[in-house]
Enzyme design. Structure first.
Site, PDB file in Angstrom:
ATOM      1  N   GLY A   1       0.770  -1.231   0.000  1.00  0.00           N
ATOM      2  CA  GLY A   1       0.000   0.000   0.000  1.00  0.00           C
ATOM      3  C   GLY A   1       0.800   1.280   0.000  1.00  0.00           C
ATOM      4  O   GLY A   1       0.225   2.361  -0.175  1.00  0.00           O
TER       5      GLY A   1
ATOM      6  N   CYS B   1     -13.301   3.716 -28.293  1.00  0.00           N
ATOM      7  CA  CYS B   1     -14.606   4.350 -28.394  1.00  0.00           C
ATOM      8  C   CYS B   1     -15.285   4.463 -27.028  1.00  0.00           C
ATOM      9  O   CYS B   1     -16.269   3.772 -26.748  1.00  0.00           O
ATOM     10  CB  CYS B   1     -15.477   3.567 -29.358  1.00  0.00           C
ATOM     11  SG  CYS B   1     -14.690   3.456 -30.957  1.00  0.00           S
TER      12      CYS B   1
HETATM   13  C1  LIG Z   1      -2.558  -5.523  -3.915  1.00  0.00           C
HETATM   14  C2  LIG Z   1      -2.018  -6.063  -2.665  1.00  0.00           C
HETATM   15  C3  LIG Z   1      -0.752  -5.670  -2.218  1.00  0.00           C
HETATM   16  C4  LIG Z   1       0.091  -4.643  -2.918  1.00  0.00           C
HETATM   17  O1  LIG Z   1      -0.473  -3.378  -2.903  1.00  0.00           O
HETATM   18  P1  LIG Z   1       0.372  -2.109  -3.371  1.00  0.00           P
HETATM   19  O2  LIG Z   1      -0.519  -0.964  -3.124  1.00  0.00           O
HETATM   20  O3  LIG Z   1       0.678  -2.295  -4.807  1.00  0.00           O
HETATM   21  O4  LIG Z   1       1.608  -2.067  -2.545  1.00  0.00           O
HETATM   22  C5  LIG Z   1      -0.275  -6.277  -1.080  1.00  0.00           C
HETATM   23  N1  LIG Z   1      -0.992  -7.202  -0.411  1.00  0.00           N
HETATM   24  C6  LIG Z   1      -2.214  -7.596  -0.814  1.00  0.00           C
HETATM   25  C7  LIG Z   1      -2.950  -8.613  -0.034  1.00  0.00           C
HETATM   26  C8  LIG Z   1      -2.764  -7.036  -1.948  1.00  0.00           C
HETATM   27  O5  LIG Z   1      -3.998  -7.414  -2.334  1.00  0.00           O
END
Ligand SMILES: *Cc1c(COP(=O)(O)O)cnc(C)c1O
Length: 421
Positions: free
Chosen positions: A240, A343
């Site tokens: 995240g 489109c």
């Molecule tokens: C998508 C996801 C991540 C990675 O998220 P980022 O925002 O790209 O770092 C990590 N863990 C889980 C469980 C995810 O679904």
């Protein structure tokens, strides 16, 4: 950290490779990835957690090209996968199964079996029915399945609502009470072994606050469960961490670790991180060529050969990506929307951009397209998907070739009852 996409005498490069020359040879649209950027980001993340030696499980869904996965594996990463397909990709790229964590709210019996067969480090479990399914699958194989519970800490990370995952309204994870119940149930089920707690509160988060708030809740539960005798070897903080798409500064990996590490001081668990975007986003660009410049009374459009099917983030999240000319020639500026040929009115890469007035044939670079770019691409409008190229210093390799038109109907058949007489 070296700049992955430097400009030399007005021309944009990836490492030592001149992007205009690359585009001439390989065609457009094309995703270009800097190998060095991937390695530097991974190293930076490791350094920012000195003393903790976290297991960094790269989140494959951000960019699942085998070459990208392999690069990160070689540099010591593990993987976070969310489907049977991603698991197979990871193994194909050479991952050790005991460095793969398997997440996702809807793992099927087949996916669970594949994970067990491979011997993943643990499954991240998101519901009680899923726990039962894993137990049943493991029983069928006479194996024990390691599980970590995904806790939904009900923290709003203040990002786009489509990429928020840790609030009451999201489908992800177990709330604290369900998590306790899940642990109790493990004691009754014979084939699941709880080994950790996990959280993942959203994506493109650009402040440490939400992580800190969520981690405090996670740690309170961790301590409580340790107190009840559960030996939890892993504490997984998910991914995240956001990147800067507009050039404005965002917190560094060190900024996050400085805030979070003190909370973890007495926590004996192995730390697991699941970064996706943060590792690969800035490593990639999408090169596209201008097809037409369409000047209208109230709006101008730069029509390019890349579209929402290649990079859907602007259409889906209203996401901003910098768009720059690959070769800067002195020219009058123009304000325009940069749009593709698909489109749909949602087919844009950038709105209201001021850029040197391009001519047909000019190249533009859409920056920070390494994460959730190719992996979210589609064939909408029967457009073959772009090629992907990896650069390492002066060299580059096509790591996925451009789809052909025949690829578009691979697997399709016209049924006999439709055949014209
Ligand atoms: C998508 C996801 C991540 C990675 O998220 P980022 O925002 O790209 O770092 C990590 N863990 C889980 C469980 C995810 O679904």
């Amino acid at each position: 950290m070296k700049v992955a996409f430097p400009r030399r005498r007005g021309r944009l490069f990836c490492e030592e490779v001149d992007l205009a020359r690359l585009a001439d040879r390989e065609g457009t649209p094309v995703f270009v990835y800097s190998r060095r950027h991937l390695l530097e980001r991974l190293a930076e993340l490791k350094r920012s957690w000195t003393g903790r030696d976290p297991l960094i499980c790269y989140s494959v869904k951000a960019n699942s090209n085998l070459a990208v996965i392999k690069t990160l594996l070689e540099a010591g990463a593990g993987l976070d996968v969310v489907s049977g397909g991603e698991l197979k990709r990871g193994l194909k790229a050479g991952a050790r199964a005991d460095r793969i964590v398997f997440a996702g709210v809807g793992k099927t019996r087949d996916e669970i079996t594949a994970g067990l067969k491979a011997g993943v480090l643990y499954f991240t479990v998101e519901s009680l029915p899923e726990l039962e399914a894993i137990d049943a699958a493991a029983a069928g194989m006479g194996k024990r399945a390691a599980v970590a519970f995904r806790v939904n800490p009900h923290v709003d990370p203040r990002t786009h609502r489509f990429i928020t995952t840790g609030t009451v309204e999201n489908k992800f994870g177990l709330d604290l009470e369900q998590a306790r119940e899940a642990f109790r149930r493990c004691a009754r089920l014979g084939y699941v072994e709880p080994v950790g707690l996990q959280m993942h509160i959203g994506s493109q988060i650009t402040a440490p606050g939400p992580f800190e708030k969520a981690l405090k809740k996670l740690l309170a539960l961790y301590r409580e469960l340790r107190g009840s005798g559960f030996k939890l070897a892993y504490l997984d903080l998910g991914g995240g961490m956001g990147i800067s798409y507009d050039g404005r500064p965002v917190p560094s990996a060190r900024d996050y670790s400085r805030r979070l590490a003190p909370l973890l001081k007495d926590c004996p668990a192995r730390l697991v991180l699941e970064p996706g975007r943060w590792l690969v986003g800035g490593a990639g660009i999408l090169l596209t060529r201008v097809t037409y410049l369409k000047k209208q009374p109230i709006k101008n459009f730069v029509i390019v050969d890349a579209a929402m099917n290649d990079l859907i983030r602007p259409a889906l999240y209203d996401a901003f990506h910098r768009i720059e000319p690959v070769a800067v020639r002195r020219r009058t500026k123009i304000r325009a929307d940069v749009v593709g040929p698909v489109c749909e009115s949602g087919d844009f890469l950038g709105k209201d951009r001021v850029l040197p007035e391009p001519r047909p044939g000019d190249l533009l670079a859409v920056r920070d397209a390494g994460a959730y770019g190719f992996t979210m691409s589609s064939n909408y409008n029967s457009r073959p998907r772009p090629s992907e190229v990896m650069v390492a210093g002066k060299r580059y390799r096509v790591v996925r070739k451009r789809e052909s038109v025949a690829d578009l109907w691979r697997g399709e058949t016209i049924p006999d009852f439709s055949r014209a007489k």
